[in-house]
Design a protein around this motif. Structure first.
Motif, PDB file in Angstrom:
ATOM      1  N   GLY A 108      -5.179  -0.360   1.236  1.00 34.64           N
ATOM      2  CA  GLY A 108      -4.090  -0.622   2.003  1.00 34.64           C
ATOM      3  C   GLY A 108      -3.403   0.621   1.132  1.00 34.64           C
ATOM      4  O   GLY A 108      -3.084   1.396   0.748  1.00 34.64           O
ATOM      5  N   VAL A 109      -2.179   0.016   0.908  1.00 36.18           N
ATOM      6  CA  VAL A 109      -1.008   0.583   0.349  1.00 36.18           C
ATOM      7  C   VAL A 109      -0.551   0.011  -0.970  1.00 36.18           C
ATOM      8  O   VAL A 109      -0.182  -1.381  -0.715  1.00 36.18           O
ATOM      9  N   PHE A 110      -0.619   0.658  -1.828  1.00 32.47           N
ATOM     10  CA  PHE A 110      -0.501   0.702  -3.384  1.00 32.47           C
ATOM     11  C   PHE A 110       1.329   0.525  -3.872  1.00 32.47           C
ATOM     12  O   PHE A 110       1.506   1.778  -4.173  1.00 32.47           O
ATOM     13  N   ILE A 111       2.471  -0.039  -4.073  1.00 33.19           N
ATOM     14  CA  ILE A 111       3.838   0.574  -4.515  1.00 33.19           C
ATOM     15  C   ILE A 111       4.157   0.022  -5.546  1.00 33.19           C
ATOM     16  O   ILE A 111       3.742  -0.917  -6.088  1.00 33.19           O
ATOM     17  N   ALA A 112       4.605   1.327  -6.277  1.00 30.04           N
ATOM     18  CA  ALA A 112       4.837   1.325  -7.350  1.00 30.04           C
ATOM     19  C   ALA A 112       5.654   1.558  -7.926  1.00 30.04           C
ATOM     20  O   ALA A 112       6.601   2.539  -7.931  1.00 30.04           O
ATOM     21  N   LEU A 185       8.212   3.553   4.510  1.00 36.97           N
ATOM     22  CA  LEU A 185       7.319   2.175   4.225  1.00 36.97           C
ATOM     23  C   LEU A 185       6.268   1.831   5.882  1.00 36.97           C
ATOM     24  O   LEU A 185       5.441   2.070   6.071  1.00 36.97           O
ATOM     25  N   ALA A 186       7.036   2.037   7.077  1.00 34.85           N
ATOM     26  CA  ALA A 186       7.040   2.521   8.335  1.00 34.85           C
ATOM     27  C   ALA A 186       5.681   3.413   8.339  1.00 34.85           C
ATOM     28  O   ALA A 186       4.575   3.769   9.103  1.00 34.85           O
ATOM     29  N   GLN A 187       6.504   4.377   7.492  1.00 39.01           N
ATOM     30  CA  GLN A 187       5.226   5.877   7.478  1.00 39.01           C
ATOM     31  C   GLN A 187       3.959   5.531   7.352  1.00 39.01           C
ATOM     32  O   GLN A 187       2.935   7.011   7.440  1.00 39.01           O
ATOM     33  N   VAL A 188       3.262   4.615   6.238  1.00 37.25           N
ATOM     34  CA  VAL A 188       2.136   4.951   5.175  1.00 37.25           C
ATOM     35  C   VAL A 188       1.859   3.363   5.832  1.00 37.25           C
ATOM     36  O   VAL A 188       0.067   2.899   5.230  1.00 37.25           O
ATOM     37  N   VAL A 189       2.042   2.496   6.226  1.00 37.51           N
ATOM     38  CA  VAL A 189       1.565   1.794   6.716  1.00 37.51           C
ATOM     39  C   VAL A 189       1.612   0.788   8.023  1.00 37.51           C
ATOM     40  O   VAL A 189       1.989   0.813   8.622  1.00 37.51           O
ATOM     41  N   THR A 190       0.656   0.066   7.867  1.00 37.97           N
ATOM     42  CA  THR A 190      -0.135  -0.029   9.375  1.00 37.97           C
ATOM     43  C   THR A 190      -0.260  -1.950   9.207  1.00 37.97           C
ATOM     44  O   THR A 190      -1.431  -1.922   8.774  1.00 37.97           O
ATOM     45  N   PRO A 191       0.699  -2.180   9.642  1.00 37.05           N
ATOM     46  CA  PRO A 191       0.778  -3.771   9.358  1.00 37.05           C
ATOM     47  C   PRO A 191      -0.247  -4.505  10.034  1.00 37.05           C
ATOM     48  O   PRO A 191      -1.090  -4.250  11.261  1.00 37.05           O
ATOM     49  N   CYS A 196      -1.163  -5.187   0.900  1.00 33.94           N
ATOM     50  CA  CYS A 196       0.113  -4.325   1.005  1.00 33.94           C
ATOM     51  C   CYS A 196       0.417  -4.765  -0.936  1.00 33.94           C
ATOM     52  O   CYS A 196       0.504  -6.200  -1.007  1.00 33.94           O
ATOM     53  N   TYR A 197      -0.012  -3.955  -2.198  1.00 38.85           N
ATOM     54  CA  TYR A 197       0.122  -4.652  -2.707  1.00 38.85           C
ATOM     55  C   TYR A 197       1.764  -3.720  -4.076  1.00 38.85           C
ATOM     56  O   TYR A 197       1.749  -3.147  -3.810  1.00 38.85           O
ATOM     57  N   GLY A 216       6.830  -5.684   9.882  1.00 41.03           N
ATOM     58  CA  GLY A 216       6.027  -6.538  10.584  1.00 41.03           C
ATOM     59  C   GLY A 216       4.475  -7.157   9.768  1.00 41.03           C
ATOM     60  O   GLY A 216       3.651  -7.247  10.287  1.00 41.03           O
ATOM     61  N   VAL A 217       4.888  -6.730   8.365  1.00 42.90           N
ATOM     62  CA  VAL A 217       3.769  -7.085   7.721  1.00 42.90           C
ATOM     63  C   VAL A 217       3.669  -8.729   6.707  1.00 42.90           C
ATOM     64  O   VAL A 217       4.914  -9.107   6.282  1.00 42.90           O
ATOM     65  N   ASP A 218       2.422  -9.274   7.668  1.00 45.56           N
ATOM     66  CA  ASP A 218       2.789 -10.298   6.746  1.00 45.56           C
ATOM     67  C   ASP A 218       2.565 -10.909   5.365  1.00 45.56           C
ATOM     68  O   ASP A 218       1.830  -9.918   4.803  1.00 45.56           O
ATOM     69  N   ASP A 219       2.913 -12.127   5.624  1.00 40.53           N
ATOM     70  CA  ASP A 219       2.815 -12.480   3.627  1.00 40.53           C
ATOM     71  C   ASP A 219       1.600 -12.558   3.141  1.00 40.53           C
ATOM     72  O   ASP A 219       1.532 -12.500   1.762  1.00 40.53           O
ATOM     73  N   GLY A 220       0.617 -13.068   3.841  1.00 41.56           N
ATOM     74  CA  GLY A 220      -0.654 -13.464   2.967  1.00 41.56           C
ATOM     75  C   GLY A 220      -0.962 -11.654   3.143  1.00 41.56           C
ATOM     76  O   GLY A 220      -2.862 -11.888   2.169  1.00 41.56           O
ATOM     77  N   ARG A 221      -0.071 -10.987   3.407  1.00 40.72           N
ATOM     78  CA  ARG A 221      -1.153  -9.558   3.113  1.00 40.72           C
ATOM     79  C   ARG A 221      -0.757  -8.904   2.016  1.00 40.72           C
ATOM     80  O   ARG A 221      -0.493  -7.450   1.940  1.00 40.72           O
ATOM     81  N   ILE A 222       0.594  -9.645   1.404  1.00 41.87           N
ATOM     82  CA  ILE A 222       1.846  -8.457   0.623  1.00 41.87           C
ATOM     83  C   ILE A 222       0.977  -9.342  -1.000  1.00 41.87           C
ATOM     84  O   ILE A 222       1.437 -11.031  -1.114  1.00 41.87           O
ATOM     85  N   VAL A 223       0.556  -8.785  -1.456  1.00 38.84           N
ATOM     86  CA  VAL A 223      -0.187  -8.954  -3.318  1.00 38.84           C
ATOM     87  C   VAL A 223       1.476  -8.867  -4.091  1.00 38.84           C
ATOM     88  O   VAL A 223       1.621  -7.005  -4.616  1.00 38.84           O
TER      89      VAL A 223
END
Length: 228
Positions: A108-112, A185-191, A196-197, A216-223
């Motif tokens: 996925g996508v690592f956001i720091a 984020l919409a350019q790099v994330v596929t919900p 998504c970290y 459109g990212v579900d909470d379960g996919r956000i770490v």
């Protein structure tokens, strides 16, 4: 249980970030992404514990950390990290048991933000070790200036990893952007596909989580994990 680590080497990475290598005591086990509470082994400082993330891998016989030093008079800092940056080989520190919420739950996508990238170093290294490529993974990394970007060349050199660097305070830089936002984020994330970290200061966690939900990212996919 407290353990004592002895510093083997310390090298600068940026103007205020160091790579530190310690011996590894028997029985100290961790998984990539975990942190440990560390204190200086000096009178007056042994109770001043701060969390730092392992950047080494579990199979290595040394413990590695990438630590950003803040001036003692910086807001929210009291000199611990500044003194860590001044350590010399042979100096000792005290550590507790590993802990942490950031772990590999899929591509996925690592956001720091700033030093918040450190939990991702070992996670990405481990993924690369196991798969031989980081295809399907993206690092979105925000800093104040280009000089603040930690391990930029290493990240850019990781096979398959897509990197998106943002600098907020250097308007002349081609990387300049006021902040990571939903548009980016919409350019790099596929919900529905990407995990998504997010790791950084508390306010960033809230903002990024809201922005991810907004695309459109579900909470379960956000770490998430806070990292000042």
């Amino acid at each position: 249980m407290s353990r004592k680590l002895t510093l083997q080497s310390i090298e600068p990475i940026t103007h205020n970030v160091h790579h530190l290598v310690f011996d590894r005591p028997k029985g100290l086990d961790f998984v990539p992404g975990q942190a440990i509470d560390l204190a200086l082994d000096r009178d007056g400082w042994r109770e001043e514990r701060r969390p730092f993330t392992f950047t080494s891998l579990p199979g290595q016989d040394r413990l590695e950390f990438v630590i950003k030093s803040y001036p003692e008079d910086a807001e929210g800092h009291d000199g611990v990290t500044e003194r860590i940056g001044q350590l010399q080989p042979g100096d000792t520190v005290l550590v507790e048991e590993p802990w942490g919420a950031i772990e590999d739950k899929g591509d996925g996508v690592f956001i720091a933000g700033g030093a918040g990238v450190t939990p991702f170093i070992a996670v990405l290294r481990k993924k690369l070790e196991e798969a031989g490529t980081l295809e399907g993974n993206t690092l979105v990394f925000s800093n104040k200036t280009e000089a603040d970007i930690i391990l930029r060349e290493r990240f850019e050199g990781m096979p398959g990893l897509k990197t998106v660097f943002v600098v907020t305070d250097e308007t002349a830089s081609p990387l300049h952007r006021e902040q990571i936002d939903g548009e980016l984020l919409a350019q790099v994330v596929t919900p529905g596909r990407d995990v998504c970290y997010v790791c950084g200061p508390d306010a960033m966690l809230d903002d990024m989580s809201a922005a991810l939900r907004g695309i459109g990212v579900d909470d379960g996919r956000i770490v998430t994990e806070e990292f000042d």
